[in-house]
Write an enzyme that holds these catalytic residues in place. Structure first.
Site, mmCIF file in Angstrom:
data_model
loop_
_atom_site.group_PDB
_atom_site.id
_atom_site.type_symbol
_atom_site.label_atom_id
_atom_site.label_comp_id
_atom_site.label_asym_id
_atom_site.label_seq_id
_atom_site.Cartn_x
_atom_site.Cartn_y
_atom_site.Cartn_z
ATOM 1 N N LEU A 84 0.733 -1.383 0.001
ATOM 2 C CA LEU A 84 -0.029 -0.001 0.109
ATOM 3 C C LEU A 84 0.856 1.344 -0.181
ATOM 4 O O LEU A 84 2.138 1.291 0.734
ATOM 5 C CB LEU A 84 -0.909 -0.004 1.125
ATOM 6 C CG LEU A 84 -2.458 -0.534 1.187
ATOM 7 C CD1 LEU A 84 -2.975 -0.486 2.316
ATOM 8 C CD2 LEU A 84 -3.131 -0.149 -0.028
ATOM 9 N N ASN A 99 -2.297 2.907 -10.999
ATOM 10 C CA ASN A 99 -1.736 1.490 -10.741
ATOM 11 C C ASN A 99 -2.386 0.567 -11.946
ATOM 12 O O ASN A 99 -3.657 0.945 -12.456
ATOM 13 C CB ASN A 99 -2.300 0.952 -9.455
ATOM 14 C CG ASN A 99 -2.121 -0.322 -9.245
ATOM 15 O OD1 ASN A 99 -1.040 -1.044 -9.420
ATOM 16 N ND2 ASN A 99 -2.985 -1.485 -8.834
ATOM 17 N N HIS A 101 -3.413 -3.314 -12.850
ATOM 18 C CA HIS A 101 -3.964 -4.510 -12.219
ATOM 19 C C HIS A 101 -4.474 -5.363 -13.375
ATOM 20 O O HIS A 101 -5.221 -5.139 -14.331
ATOM 21 C CB HIS A 101 -5.116 -4.210 -11.233
ATOM 22 C CG HIS A 101 -5.662 -5.208 -10.799
ATOM 23 N ND1 HIS A 101 -4.860 -5.881 -9.494
ATOM 24 C CD2 HIS A 101 -6.710 -6.340 -10.808
ATOM 25 C CE1 HIS A 101 -5.437 -6.846 -9.037
ATOM 26 N NE2 HIS A 101 -6.783 -7.016 -9.761
HETATM 27 C C1 GRF Z 1 1.487 -6.968 -13.567
HETATM 28 O O1 GRF Z 1 0.476 -8.421 -13.856
HETATM 29 C C2 GRF Z 1 0.646 -6.129 -13.085
HETATM 30 O O2 GRF Z 1 -0.718 -5.827 -13.221
HETATM 31 C C3 GRF Z 1 0.621 -6.505 -11.704
HETATM 32 O O3 GRF Z 1 1.893 -7.082 -11.111
HETATM 33 C C4 GRF Z 1 2.551 -7.567 -12.205
HETATM 34 C C5 GRF Z 1 3.615 -7.118 -12.656
HETATM 35 O O4 GRF Z 1 4.439 -7.397 -13.314
HETATM 36 N N1 GRF Z 1 0.273 -5.282 -10.666
HETATM 37 P P1 GRF Z 1 5.993 -6.931 -13.894
HETATM 38 O O5 GRF Z 1 6.788 -6.884 -12.753
HETATM 39 O O6 GRF Z 1 5.643 -5.523 -14.449
HETATM 40 O O7 GRF Z 1 6.389 -7.788 -15.419
#
Ligand code: GRF
Length: 199
Positions: A84, A99, A101
């Site tokens: 967080l 962010n 996701h």
């Molecule tokens: C990604 O799938 C992102 O959406 C999630 O964590 C993963 C990080 O992947 N929050 P990377 O480190 O950018 O390869």
């Protein structure tokens, strides 16, 4: 627009963002933060000669605020950052933290919903569509206003790994699209639906 990118892992979204922001772009990655000294993304940053900071105590708002001010950061991008953001940082940078996701929020989000667990939950529910979401960050995991979403089909023979791969490919285009729109508008803005991604 000066960006700080926060990561906890391999940094493939960071790498995709850097590839989408060559010299002369309206935005640049000026700082990479991580809560893990072993995060692969720190090496990506070093290869691009971008300053890095490992947060000894991720909940320490002062460390965040000092670094963001020192590097004159306009926009904070969470790209696989699993902690967080301290409330004092959210307060100071409200509307300027985004962010990404790997699912279609508000479903499949919240505390503990990261990595393979997200895709396992999508498959367990029998969803036929999944995707990625970029949203503004507030004090609660994955709750802030959605700026953009893009979708992929869930295939009958998908595993969490094959689905994750298809969604990640989408993320690598969605996040730069949101950042470039923010640079053009001077702040993060919603992208029109359906999001026109550079396929
Ligand atoms: C990604 O799938 C992102 O959406 C999630 O964590 C993963 C990080 O992947 N929050 P990377 O480190 O950018 O390869």
């Amino acid at each position: 627009m000066r960006l700080a990118v926060a990561i906890s892992g391999r940094g493939s979204n960071l790498a995709a963002l850097l590839a989408a922001l060559p010299a002369g772009s309206p935005a640049e990655v000026a700082l990479v933060l991580s809560n893990r000294a072993t995060a692969g993304g720190l090496e990506v940053a070093r290869q691009h000669a971008i300053p890095t900071l490992v947060l000894g105590e991720p909940a320490d708002a002062t460390a965040w605020l000092d670094a963001l001010s020192e590097h004159r950061i306009d926009l904070v991008v969470l790209a696989g950052y699993l902690k967080l953001v301290p409330p004092a940082v959210v307060h100071r940078y409200r509307g300027r933290i985004i962010n990404i996701h790997p699912a279609l929020l508000p479903s499949f989000g919240g505390p503990g919903m990261y990595g393979p667990r997200v895709h396992e939950a999508v498959l367990a529910l029998g969803a036929t569509v999944s995707g990625a979401t970029v949203h503004l960050v507030d004090e609660v995991y994955d709750r802030g206003p959605i700026l953009a979403q893009a979708r992929v089909p869930v295939l009958p023979d998908d595993t969490p790994e094959t689905l994750a791969e298809r969604v990640l490919e989408l993320e690598h285009r969605l996040l730069p699209a949101v950042v470039l729109a923010a640079a053009a508008a001077g702040r993060p803005v919603p992208l029109p639906e359906p999001v026109g991604l550079p396929w």
